[in-house]
Design a protein around this motif. Structure first.
Motif, PDB file in Angstrom:
ATOM      1  N   LYS A   7     -10.269   5.565  10.171  1.00  0.00           N
ATOM      2  CA  LYS A   7     -10.729   5.776   8.742  1.00  0.00           C
ATOM      3  C   LYS A   7     -10.725   4.596   7.815  1.00  0.00           C
ATOM      4  CE  LYS A   7      -9.822  10.607   7.528  1.00  0.00           C
ATOM      5  NZ  LYS A   7      -9.488  11.274   6.269  1.00  0.00           N
ATOM      6  N   GLY A   8     -10.372   3.555   8.391  1.00  0.00           N
ATOM      7  CA  GLY A   8     -10.565   2.132   7.903  1.00  0.00           C
ATOM      8  C   GLY A   8      -9.032   1.196   7.970  1.00  0.00           C
ATOM      9  N   ASN A   9      -9.118  -0.076   7.437  1.00  0.00           N
ATOM     10  CA  ASN A   9      -8.103  -0.868   7.386  1.00  0.00           C
ATOM     11  C   ASN A   9      -7.453  -0.990   6.047  1.00  0.00           C
ATOM     12  OD1 ASN A   9      -8.611  -1.453  10.256  1.00  0.00           O
ATOM     13  ND2 ASN A   9     -10.370  -2.646   9.681  1.00  0.00           N
ATOM     14  N   PHE A  10      -6.233  -0.973   5.877  1.00  0.00           N
ATOM     15  CA  PHE A  10      -5.762  -0.842   4.475  1.00  0.00           C
ATOM     16  C   PHE A  10      -4.360  -1.837   4.489  1.00  0.00           C
ATOM     17  CE2 PHE A  10      -7.452   3.293   5.339  1.00  0.00           C
ATOM     18  CZ  PHE A  10      -8.503   3.275   4.516  1.00  0.00           C
ATOM     19  N   LYS A  11      -3.927  -2.276   3.415  1.00  0.00           N
ATOM     20  CA  LYS A  11      -2.863  -2.802   3.387  1.00  0.00           C
ATOM     21  C   LYS A  11      -2.181  -2.176   2.128  1.00  0.00           C
ATOM     22  CE  LYS A  11      -0.697  -7.372   2.859  1.00  0.00           C
ATOM     23  NZ  LYS A  11      -0.969  -9.077   2.906  1.00  0.00           N
ATOM     24  N   LEU A  31     -12.074   2.336   1.066  1.00  0.00           N
ATOM     25  CA  LEU A  31     -11.400   3.142  -0.085  1.00  0.00           C
ATOM     26  C   LEU A  31     -12.269   4.046  -0.780  1.00  0.00           C
ATOM     27  CD1 LEU A  31      -9.960  -0.253  -1.826  1.00  0.00           C
ATOM     28  CD2 LEU A  31      -8.724   1.634  -0.423  1.00  0.00           C
ATOM     29  N   VAL A  32     -13.517   3.726  -0.827  1.00  0.00           N
ATOM     30  CA  VAL A  32     -14.267   4.944  -1.488  1.00  0.00           C
ATOM     31  C   VAL A  32     -14.600   6.378  -0.513  1.00  0.00           C
ATOM     32  CG1 VAL A  32     -16.615   4.136  -0.681  1.00  0.00           C
ATOM     33  CG2 VAL A  32     -16.230   5.235  -2.705  1.00  0.00           C
ATOM     34  N   ASN A  33     -14.287   5.890   0.957  1.00  0.00           N
ATOM     35  CA  ASN A  33     -14.033   7.312   1.658  1.00  0.00           C
ATOM     36  C   ASN A  33     -12.849   7.983   1.702  1.00  0.00           C
ATOM     37  OD1 ASN A  33     -16.829   6.977   2.778  1.00  0.00           O
ATOM     38  ND2 ASN A  33     -15.933   5.521   4.268  1.00  0.00           N
ATOM     39  N   ASN A  34     -11.895   7.503   0.968  1.00  0.00           N
ATOM     40  CA  ASN A  34     -10.642   7.913   0.825  1.00  0.00           C
ATOM     41  C   ASN A  34     -10.115   8.493  -0.656  1.00  0.00           C
ATOM     42  OD1 ASN A  34      -9.587   8.226   3.692  1.00  0.00           O
ATOM     43  ND2 ASN A  34     -10.227   6.298   3.518  1.00  0.00           N
ATOM     44  N   PHE A  35     -10.831   7.501  -1.540  1.00  0.00           N
ATOM     45  CA  PHE A  35     -10.410   7.858  -3.099  1.00  0.00           C
ATOM     46  C   PHE A  35     -11.366   7.922  -3.636  1.00  0.00           C
ATOM     47  CE2 PHE A  35      -7.100   5.516  -0.821  1.00  0.00           C
ATOM     48  CZ  PHE A  35      -5.926   6.221  -1.130  1.00  0.00           C
ATOM     49  N   SER A  37     -14.136   6.847  -6.478  1.00  0.00           N
ATOM     50  CA  SER A  37     -14.801   5.468  -6.501  1.00  0.00           C
ATOM     51  C   SER A  37     -14.452   4.816  -7.854  1.00  0.00           C
ATOM     52  CB  SER A  37     -16.238   5.386  -6.484  1.00  0.00           C
ATOM     53  OG  SER A  37     -16.843   6.331  -7.280  1.00  0.00           O
ATOM     54  N   SER A  38     -14.255   5.645  -9.068  1.00  0.00           N
ATOM     55  CA  SER A  38     -14.233   5.163 -10.280  1.00  0.00           C
ATOM     56  C   SER A  38     -12.760   4.474 -10.366  1.00  0.00           C
ATOM     57  CB  SER A  38     -14.273   6.360 -11.297  1.00  0.00           C
ATOM     58  OG  SER A  38     -13.100   7.342 -11.099  1.00  0.00           O
ATOM     59  N   ARG A  39     -11.939   4.617  -9.604  1.00  0.00           N
ATOM     60  CA  ARG A  39     -10.536   4.230  -9.660  1.00  0.00           C
ATOM     61  C   ARG A  39     -10.356   2.778  -8.932  1.00  0.00           C
ATOM     62  NH1 ARG A  39      -6.674   8.394  -7.318  1.00  0.00           N
ATOM     63  NH2 ARG A  39      -4.918   6.773  -8.051  1.00  0.00           N
ATOM     64  N   ILE A  40     -11.229   2.581  -8.328  1.00  0.00           N
ATOM     65  CA  ILE A  40     -11.453   1.358  -7.422  1.00  0.00           C
ATOM     66  C   ILE A  40     -11.711   0.143  -8.014  1.00  0.00           C
ATOM     67  CG2 ILE A  40     -12.134   0.235  -5.216  1.00  0.00           C
ATOM     68  CD1 ILE A  40     -12.400   3.298  -4.110  1.00  0.00           C
ATOM     69  N   PHE A  41     -10.940  -1.107  -7.906  1.00  0.00           N
ATOM     70  CA  PHE A  41     -11.553  -2.296  -8.626  1.00  0.00           C
ATOM     71  C   PHE A  41     -11.520  -3.453  -7.671  1.00  0.00           C
ATOM     72  CE2 PHE A  41      -7.062  -1.547  -8.694  1.00  0.00           C
ATOM     73  CZ  PHE A  41      -6.324  -2.833  -8.553  1.00  0.00           C
ATOM     74  N   LEU A  42     -12.353  -4.454  -7.961  1.00  0.00           N
ATOM     75  CA  LEU A  42     -12.555  -5.606  -7.274  1.00  0.00           C
ATOM     76  C   LEU A  42     -11.304  -6.492  -7.360  1.00  0.00           C
ATOM     77  CD1 LEU A  42     -14.224  -7.326  -5.467  1.00  0.00           C
ATOM     78  CD2 LEU A  42     -15.456  -8.430  -7.635  1.00  0.00           C
ATOM     79  N   VAL A  43     -10.805  -6.887  -6.442  1.00  0.00           N
ATOM     80  CA  VAL A  43      -9.586  -7.863  -6.369  1.00  0.00           C
ATOM     81  C   VAL A  43     -10.122  -9.232  -5.895  1.00  0.00           C
ATOM     82  CG1 VAL A  43      -7.314  -8.361  -4.923  1.00  0.00           C
ATOM     83  CG2 VAL A  43      -8.080  -5.839  -5.532  1.00  0.00           C
ATOM     84  N   ASN A  44     -10.854  -9.529  -4.854  1.00  0.00           N
ATOM     85  CA  ASN A  44     -11.367 -10.766  -4.521  1.00  0.00           C
ATOM     86  C   ASN A  44     -12.591 -10.801  -3.912  1.00  0.00           C
ATOM     87  OD1 ASN A  44     -11.832 -12.978  -2.926  1.00  0.00           O
ATOM     88  ND2 ASN A  44      -9.464 -13.505  -2.957  1.00  0.00           N
ATOM     89  N   LYS A  45     -13.646 -11.095  -4.775  1.00  0.00           N
ATOM     90  CA  LYS A  45     -14.991 -11.079  -4.646  1.00  0.00           C
ATOM     91  C   LYS A  45     -15.581 -11.985  -3.284  1.00  0.00           C
ATOM     92  CE  LYS A  45     -19.468 -11.377  -6.566  1.00  0.00           C
ATOM     93  NZ  LYS A  45     -20.405 -11.701  -7.986  1.00  0.00           N
ATOM     94  N   PRO A  46     -14.812 -13.184  -3.007  1.00  0.00           N
ATOM     95  CA  PRO A  46     -15.351 -13.857  -1.748  1.00  0.00           C
ATOM     96  C   PRO A  46     -14.888 -12.859  -0.524  1.00  0.00           C
ATOM     97  CG  PRO A  46     -14.486 -15.285  -3.200  1.00  0.00           C
ATOM     98  CD  PRO A  46     -14.137 -14.134  -3.587  1.00  0.00           C
ATOM     99  N   GLY A  51      -9.166  -2.720  -4.350  1.00  0.00           N
ATOM    100  CA  GLY A  51      -7.715  -2.183  -4.514  1.00  0.00           C
ATOM    101  C   GLY A  51      -7.999  -0.950  -5.456  1.00  0.00           C
ATOM    102  N   ILE A  52      -6.868  -0.127  -5.171  1.00  0.00           N
ATOM    103  CA  ILE A  52      -6.574   1.101  -6.262  1.00  0.00           C
ATOM    104  C   ILE A  52      -5.003   1.328  -6.006  1.00  0.00           C
ATOM    105  CG2 ILE A  52      -6.574   2.546  -3.728  1.00  0.00           C
ATOM    106  CD1 ILE A  52      -7.798   4.774  -5.989  1.00  0.00           C
ATOM    107  N   TYR A  53      -4.458   1.473  -7.467  1.00  0.00           N
ATOM    108  CA  TYR A  53      -3.128   1.764  -7.594  1.00  0.00           C
ATOM    109  C   TYR A  53      -2.974   3.152  -7.308  1.00  0.00           C
ATOM    110  CZ  TYR A  53      -2.640  -2.794  -9.539  1.00  0.00           C
ATOM    111  OH  TYR A  53      -2.505  -4.223  -9.922  1.00  0.00           O
ATOM    112  N   VAL A  54      -1.822   3.596  -6.682  1.00  0.00           N
ATOM    113  CA  VAL A  54      -1.565   4.830  -6.731  1.00  0.00           C
ATOM    114  C   VAL A  54       0.203   5.268  -6.586  1.00  0.00           C
ATOM    115  CG1 VAL A  54      -3.287   5.514  -4.720  1.00  0.00           C
ATOM    116  CG2 VAL A  54      -1.022   4.591  -3.864  1.00  0.00           C
TER     117      VAL A  54
END
Length: 91
Positions: A7-11, A31-35, A37-46, A51-54
């Protein structure tokens, strides 16, 4: 904690400010497959890292879903006898 599944790679990181809050990092698609999308934010563009806070309960539910998605039929070399011997050793 780093987790790699089908389902993906997460930290998962516990925040310093709020001990009940966890940050889950991953790619947008993972992340969008599990949460939501409106809660997800960009952490590092390059690195295309999002990320998402839970809360701890939501993280527990998420980890439970990951465990339920494991396909045990792929474990061809897994032997039940070996598991039982480990249980005896640990008991």
């Amino acid at each position: 904690m780093k987790i790699s599944t089908s389902k993906g790679n997460f930290k998962i990181i516990q925040t310093v400010k709020n001990q009940d809050e966890l940050l889950i990092l991953g790619s947008w698609n993972d992340l969008v497959n599990n949460f939501e999308s409106s809660r997800i934010f960009l952490v590092n563009k390059p690195d295309s890292l999002f990320g998402i806070y839970v809360c701890k309960q939501e993280c527990t539910d998420f980890l439970g879903e990951l465990l339920l998605s494991i396909n045990y039929n792929e474990w061809e070399d897994f032997k039940l006898g070996e598991v039982n011997s480990y249980r005896t050793y640990l008991a």
